[in-house]
Write a protein that holds these residues in place. Sequence first.
Motif, PDB file in Angstrom:
ATOM      1  N   THR A  76     153.073  83.469  89.160  1.00  0.00           N
ATOM      2  CA  THR A  76     152.894  83.822  90.274  1.00  0.00           C
ATOM      3  C   THR A  76     153.731  85.883  89.798  1.00  0.00           C
ATOM      4  N   LEU A  77     154.289  85.439  89.007  1.00  0.00           N
ATOM      5  CA  LEU A  77     154.663  87.105  88.374  1.00  0.00           C
ATOM      6  C   LEU A  77     154.455  87.538  87.018  1.00  0.00           C
ATOM      7  N   ALA A  78     153.458  86.334  86.440  1.00  0.00           N
ATOM      8  CA  ALA A  78     152.370  86.197  85.356  1.00  0.00           C
ATOM      9  C   ALA A  78     151.262  86.679  85.775  1.00  0.00           C
ATOM     10  N   TYR A  79     150.886  86.335  86.593  1.00  0.00           N
ATOM     11  CA  TYR A  79     149.845  86.578  87.359  1.00  0.00           C
ATOM     12  C   TYR A  79     149.100  88.425  87.889  1.00  0.00           C
ATOM     13  N   LEU A  80     150.097  88.797  88.033  1.00  0.00           N
ATOM     14  CA  LEU A  80     149.876  90.055  89.184  1.00  0.00           C
ATOM     15  C   LEU A  80     149.185  91.307  88.692  1.00  0.00           C
ATOM     16  N   PRO A  81     150.164  91.327  87.408  1.00  0.00           N
ATOM     17  CA  PRO A  81     149.416  92.587  86.265  1.00  0.00           C
ATOM     18  C   PRO A  81     148.633  92.103  85.812  1.00  0.00           C
ATOM     19  N   ALA A  82     147.660  90.831  85.513  1.00  0.00           N
ATOM     20  CA  ALA A  82     146.482  90.980  85.505  1.00  0.00           C
ATOM     21  C   ALA A  82     145.623  91.068  86.477  1.00  0.00           C
ATOM     22  N   ALA A  83     145.856  90.712  87.505  1.00  0.00           N
ATOM     23  CA  ALA A  83     145.060  90.632  88.433  1.00  0.00           C
ATOM     24  C   ALA A  83     144.933  92.151  89.220  1.00  0.00           C
ATOM     25  N   PHE A  84     145.938  93.111  89.099  1.00  0.00           N
ATOM     26  CA  PHE A  84     146.118  94.663  89.318  1.00  0.00           C
ATOM     27  C   PHE A  84     144.961  95.619  87.579  1.00  0.00           C
ATOM     28  N   LEU A  85     145.340  94.923  86.300  1.00  0.00           N
ATOM     29  CA  LEU A  85     144.328  95.571  85.500  1.00  0.00           C
ATOM     30  C   LEU A  85     142.865  95.147  85.698  1.00  0.00           C
ATOM     31  N   ALA A  86     142.349  94.082  86.657  1.00  0.00           N
ATOM     32  CA  ALA A  86     141.371  93.913  86.979  1.00  0.00           C
ATOM     33  C   ALA A  86     140.656  94.295  87.914  1.00  0.00           C
ATOM     34  N   ALA A  87     141.268  94.658  88.807  1.00  0.00           N
ATOM     35  CA  ALA A  87     140.730  95.555  90.102  1.00  0.00           C
ATOM     36  C   ALA A  87     140.059  96.413  90.179  1.00  0.00           C
ATOM     37  N   ASP A  88     139.674  97.191  88.745  1.00  0.00           N
ATOM     38  CA  ASP A  88     138.610  98.457  88.152  1.00  0.00           C
ATOM     39  C   ASP A  88     137.282  97.879  87.493  1.00  0.00           C
ATOM     40  N   HIS A  89     137.498  96.745  87.146  1.00  0.00           N
ATOM     41  CA  HIS A  89     136.525  96.333  86.338  1.00  0.00           C
ATOM     42  C   HIS A  89     135.709  95.126  86.661  1.00  0.00           C
ATOM     43  N   GLY A  90     135.423  95.183  88.133  1.00  0.00           N
ATOM     44  CA  GLY A  90     134.951  94.004  89.212  1.00  0.00           C
ATOM     45  C   GLY A  90     135.476  92.135  89.218  1.00  0.00           C
TER      46      GLY A  90
END
Length: 433
Positions: free
Chosen positions: A386-400
């Motif tokens: 989960t800790l590995a996922y969260l940064p990737a999710a927040f980076l993706a928030a502005d890209h669809g």
Amino acid sequence: MPITTQDREILRLAVPAFGALVAEPLFLLTDYAIVGHGLGTTAVGALGVAGAVLATLVNLCVFLAYGTTASVARQTGAGNHDRAMRSGVDGIWLALAIGAALIAVCWPLAPVVVDLFGASPDQAAQAVTYLRISLLGAPGMLVVLAGTGVLRGLQDTATPLLVAVGSFALNAALNAWFVLGLGWGIAGSAWGTVLAQTLGAAVYVGVVVRAAARLRTPLRPDPAGVKQASTAGFALLIRTVCLRIVLLVAITIATRMGQAELAAYAIATQIWTMLAFTLDAIAIAGQAITGRALGAGDTVAARAATRRMVVWGVWSGAVLTLVVLAVRPLLPGLFDADPQVTEQLLAVLWPVALFQPICGVVFVLDGVLIGAGDQRYLAWAGVWTTLAYLPAAFLAADHGIVALWCALGVWMIARLITLGRRATGTAWLVTGA
């Protein structure tokens, strides 16, 4: 790939489990299709929000199925059939207690929970309606989980298939009647699902009661046994909380992207869930076979079955990739999606398809370790992935939502690494009842 005796054992358990597991997401997929045709995009988005909340509640309690499967299978492998059935009965009582608690706690909190997703006022109102009605089916939903775990542990996946198919057919008929025939709106969809789930739970109770009578197992609740069932599932609960955090963060981000993005994400999530449950059929076989083998003290059989099921997971995932890509142009029409939703859905189905082989291996290894009772490691692995996922999710928030789905791919790769590392070791090969 030649079919061996081991393959036939896997298929004997996995094929009926496949049918039962696919029927579960078809409950909501049927709701999406009927609501999409009869009520429009706003209602589909509302169903996505309410469905995410309900899926979270049910998945937090999935230890009722997984923990019961592992304990019943291990006791069965050790020849303790009465203790196996006692574990199952305790699991059903625990399911009823948790279901009643969910109604009492979540009914008044439904508007607050829905508001956390940031849905529009129209979507929020319909989501609250669907959620509150669906909560009345919580005891039935959880009894189905526990009853399924009992029968899987007894190496019976055929009966859950029959119950699932019957419940799905009833759910589809009631939803069409209530929503399209009687015009009850999104409330009709919720009532149809509640009735179908409750009747399915009644069937499981009847099956377990008859089996307990044959073994002369008492049906009254055993406080010590119910407590043991609840504490044994605590590590699985942590694992499941981590899984739900990942999915809830994803749908929250999708909600803030817009109504079309949310509707497309909601539909894609249900397709992903159906695919995941398809792959989980092999994992269910893994739970039952691993628990039975380790209960009987046979680590060689447990290891050999694991290797073979990983092969099945890879091939099954590859087949699902091809299936999704083949039917991709047809899926928006199935849900009567408008042009904006169609555009988003067609784009996001690419990563949905391409990650399936990785999912196949992850699901198999997860099932094997659950069957082995390796819950503590699974809990810690859930935290790290989960800790590995969260940064990737927040980076993706502005890209669809395509970028958001790629972030989910990062999570699956992290799970592959943590589960694969554990499975190649020996710490999980604990034998005995």
